[in-house]
Design a protein around this motif. Structure first.
Motif, short mmCIF file in Angstrom:
data_model
loop_
_atom_site.label_atom_id
_atom_site.label_comp_id
_atom_site.label_asym_id
_atom_site.label_seq_id
_atom_site.Cartn_x
_atom_site.Cartn_y
_atom_site.Cartn_z
N LEU A 1 0.83 -1.21 0.00
CA LEU A 1 0.00 0.00 0.00
C LEU A 1 0.87 1.25 0.00
O LEU A 1 0.57 2.23 -0.70
CB LEU A 1 -0.92 -0.02 1.22
CG LEU A 1 -1.89 1.15 1.40
CD1 LEU A 1 -2.79 1.31 0.19
CD2 LEU A 1 -2.73 0.95 2.66
N TYR A 2 1.95 1.22 0.77
CA TYR A 2 2.89 2.34 0.82
C TYR A 2 3.49 2.61 -0.57
O TYR A 2 3.54 3.75 -1.03
CB TYR A 2 4.00 2.03 1.82
CG TYR A 2 5.23 2.88 1.69
CD1 TYR A 2 5.28 4.16 2.24
CD2 TYR A 2 6.36 2.40 1.02
CE1 TYR A 2 6.42 4.94 2.12
CE2 TYR A 2 7.50 3.18 0.90
CZ TYR A 2 7.53 4.45 1.44
OH TYR A 2 8.65 5.22 1.32
N ARG A 3 3.92 1.53 -1.25
CA ARG A 3 4.52 1.71 -2.58
C ARG A 3 3.50 2.28 -3.57
O ARG A 3 3.84 3.14 -4.39
CB ARG A 3 5.05 0.36 -3.09
CG ARG A 3 6.26 -0.15 -2.33
CD ARG A 3 6.93 -1.30 -3.08
NE ARG A 3 6.05 -2.45 -3.24
CZ ARG A 3 5.95 -3.44 -2.37
NH1 ARG A 3 6.66 -3.41 -1.26
NH2 ARG A 3 5.14 -4.46 -2.60
N GLU A 4 2.26 1.80 -3.49
CA GLU A 4 1.24 2.30 -4.40
C GLU A 4 0.95 3.78 -4.15
O GLU A 4 0.63 4.52 -5.09
CB GLU A 4 -0.05 1.48 -4.25
CG GLU A 4 0.06 0.05 -4.77
CD GLU A 4 0.40 -0.01 -6.24
OE1 GLU A 4 -0.25 0.70 -7.03
OE2 GLU A 4 1.33 -0.76 -6.61
N CYS A 5 1.09 4.22 -2.90
CA CYS A 5 0.93 5.65 -2.60
C CYS A 5 2.07 6.46 -3.22
O CYS A 5 1.84 7.53 -3.81
CB CYS A 5 0.90 5.87 -1.09
SG CYS A 5 -0.59 5.31 -0.25
N VAL A 6 3.28 5.93 -3.12
CA VAL A 6 4.44 6.62 -3.69
C VAL A 6 4.30 6.70 -5.21
O VAL A 6 4.60 7.74 -5.82
CB VAL A 6 5.74 5.89 -3.32
CG1 VAL A 6 6.94 6.51 -4.03
CG2 VAL A 6 5.96 5.93 -1.80
N TYR A 7 3.85 5.61 -5.85
CA TYR A 7 3.67 5.61 -7.30
C TYR A 7 2.65 6.65 -7.76
O TYR A 7 2.64 7.05 -8.92
CB TYR A 7 3.22 4.23 -7.78
CG TYR A 7 4.22 3.13 -7.55
CD1 TYR A 7 5.59 3.40 -7.46
CD2 TYR A 7 3.82 1.80 -7.42
CE1 TYR A 7 6.51 2.39 -7.25
CE2 TYR A 7 4.73 0.78 -7.23
CZ TYR A 7 6.07 1.07 -7.13
OH TYR A 7 6.98 0.06 -6.91
N ARG A 8 1.80 7.08 -6.84
CA ARG A 8 0.78 8.08 -7.15
C ARG A 8 1.16 9.47 -6.62
O ARG A 8 0.32 10.35 -6.51
CB ARG A 8 -0.58 7.65 -6.59
CG ARG A 8 -1.16 6.45 -7.33
CD ARG A 8 -2.31 5.83 -6.56
NE ARG A 8 -3.00 4.78 -7.33
CZ ARG A 8 -2.55 3.53 -7.46
NH1 ARG A 8 -1.42 3.17 -6.86
NH2 ARG A 8 -3.21 2.64 -8.18
N ASP A 9 2.44 9.62 -6.28
CA ASP A 9 2.99 10.91 -5.84
C ASP A 9 2.31 11.43 -4.58
O ASP A 9 2.15 12.65 -4.40
CB ASP A 9 2.89 11.97 -6.95
CG ASP A 9 3.78 11.63 -8.14
OD1 ASP A 9 4.92 11.19 -7.91
OD2 ASP A 9 3.33 11.79 -9.28
N LEU A 10 1.93 10.53 -3.70
CA LEU A 10 1.34 10.93 -2.42
C LEU A 10 2.43 10.92 -1.35
O LEU A 10 3.13 9.91 -1.19
CB LEU A 10 0.23 9.96 -2.01
CG LEU A 10 -1.02 9.96 -2.91
CD1 LEU A 10 -1.94 8.81 -2.53
CD2 LEU A 10 -1.75 11.28 -2.80
N PRO A 11 2.61 12.03 -0.62
CA PRO A 11 3.59 12.03 0.47
C PRO A 11 3.14 11.08 1.56
O PRO A 11 2.05 11.23 2.12
CB PRO A 11 3.59 13.49 0.95
CG PRO A 11 2.26 14.02 0.53
CD PRO A 11 1.89 13.30 -0.73
#
Length: 260
Positions: free
Chosen positions: A24-34
């Motif tokens: 879930l963390y990686r998917e947030c990063v892939y979507r440019d979410l801090p």
């Protein structure tokens, strides 16, 4: 997004919830979410109040008990000093990992979801309940729930969350220690069926007991693939030399390995 970065918090006993939290963390990063990833015990209720979005992933262990790395955080949530407005500025979501063959299926996730709501938090998405018995596999519901979650996040943030894959910076660094020739010989003797002395029957008198905060630095002396090269799963037998550690174990025990 206003305020500090979004939080992905996990409570995991055997590592399954942590793996999903990392995904879930990686998917947030892939979507440019801090975003920041950590176990629940690493954050206090006071720190949580300074964040606007928190995503929780947790499992249930034993007879409806919280994982060890969540117990401290849960005790803080039960404090009578907290009010119905404590998390009034928090949007949250909870994903639980469980097994419906048990009476207290996803008991911890259900309690966490209700407690956060009772303390003023606003659910960003419905409670996710992953089931080990699901016909499509244990993680099927988790990934479906995450897809829906990002749709909800996009609506809340009023932005299109476009996924853009990129290499993430390493979270751990490793030091490779070469096996000593004596330890190689021990492994060769073991593989050939020779009986060798078990040095763990008598623990070192000078060594303190091994536990989470006092780990034993062992050397990996074997790493052998058990499945065929054609099989889609890479299952391995990894062996460590724990001579002198005093560690005693029996079938069913779990070993924790901490990268350095």
């Amino acid at each position: 997004m206003t305020g500090p970065e979004m939080l992905v918090l996990y409570g995991s006993e055997t590592g399954n919830a942590r793996e999903l939290a990392e995904y879930l963390y990686r998917e947030c990063v892939y979507r440019d979410l801090p975003v920041r990833l950590c176990e629940m015990n690493e954050i206090s209720t006071q720190q949580l109040q300074s964040h606007s979005i928190a995503l929780f992933v947790c499992s249930t262990t034993g007879d409806g008990e919280e994982p060890k790395n969540m117990k401290l955080f849960w005790r803080q949530l039960l404090s009578r000093q907290l009010s119905s407005q404590t998390f009034s500025g928090l949007k949250y979501s909870v994903l639980g990992l469980g097994d419906s063959s048990y009476a207290k299926f996803n008991y911890v996730a259900k309690r966490l979801f209700r407690r956060l709501e009772g303390l003023g938090g606003t659910p960003l998405h419905t409670l996710g309940l992953s089931d080990e018995q699901h016909p499509e596999g244990s993680d099927y519901q988790s990934y479906v729930w995450m897809g829906e979650l990002f749709n909800k996040l996009g609506e809340h943030l009023q932005k299109q969350l476009t996924r853009s894959y990129r290499m993430l910076p390493p979270r751990f660094s490793f030091t490779i220690t070469k096996c000593q020739s004596e330890k190689r010989q021990k492994m060769e003797a073991k593989d050939s069926g020779e009986i060798r002395e078990d040095s763990n029957k008598i623990a070192s008198d000078t060594r303190d007991p091994v536990f989470k905060d006092n780990p034993f630095s062992g050397v990996m002396v074997g790493n052998r693939r058990l499945t065929s090269e054609e099989h889609f799963q890479d299952v391995r037998l990894v062996e460590f030399d724990i001579s002198g550690s005093g560690i005693q174990y029996k079938p069913g025990d779990v070993v924790w390995i901490y990268p350095r």
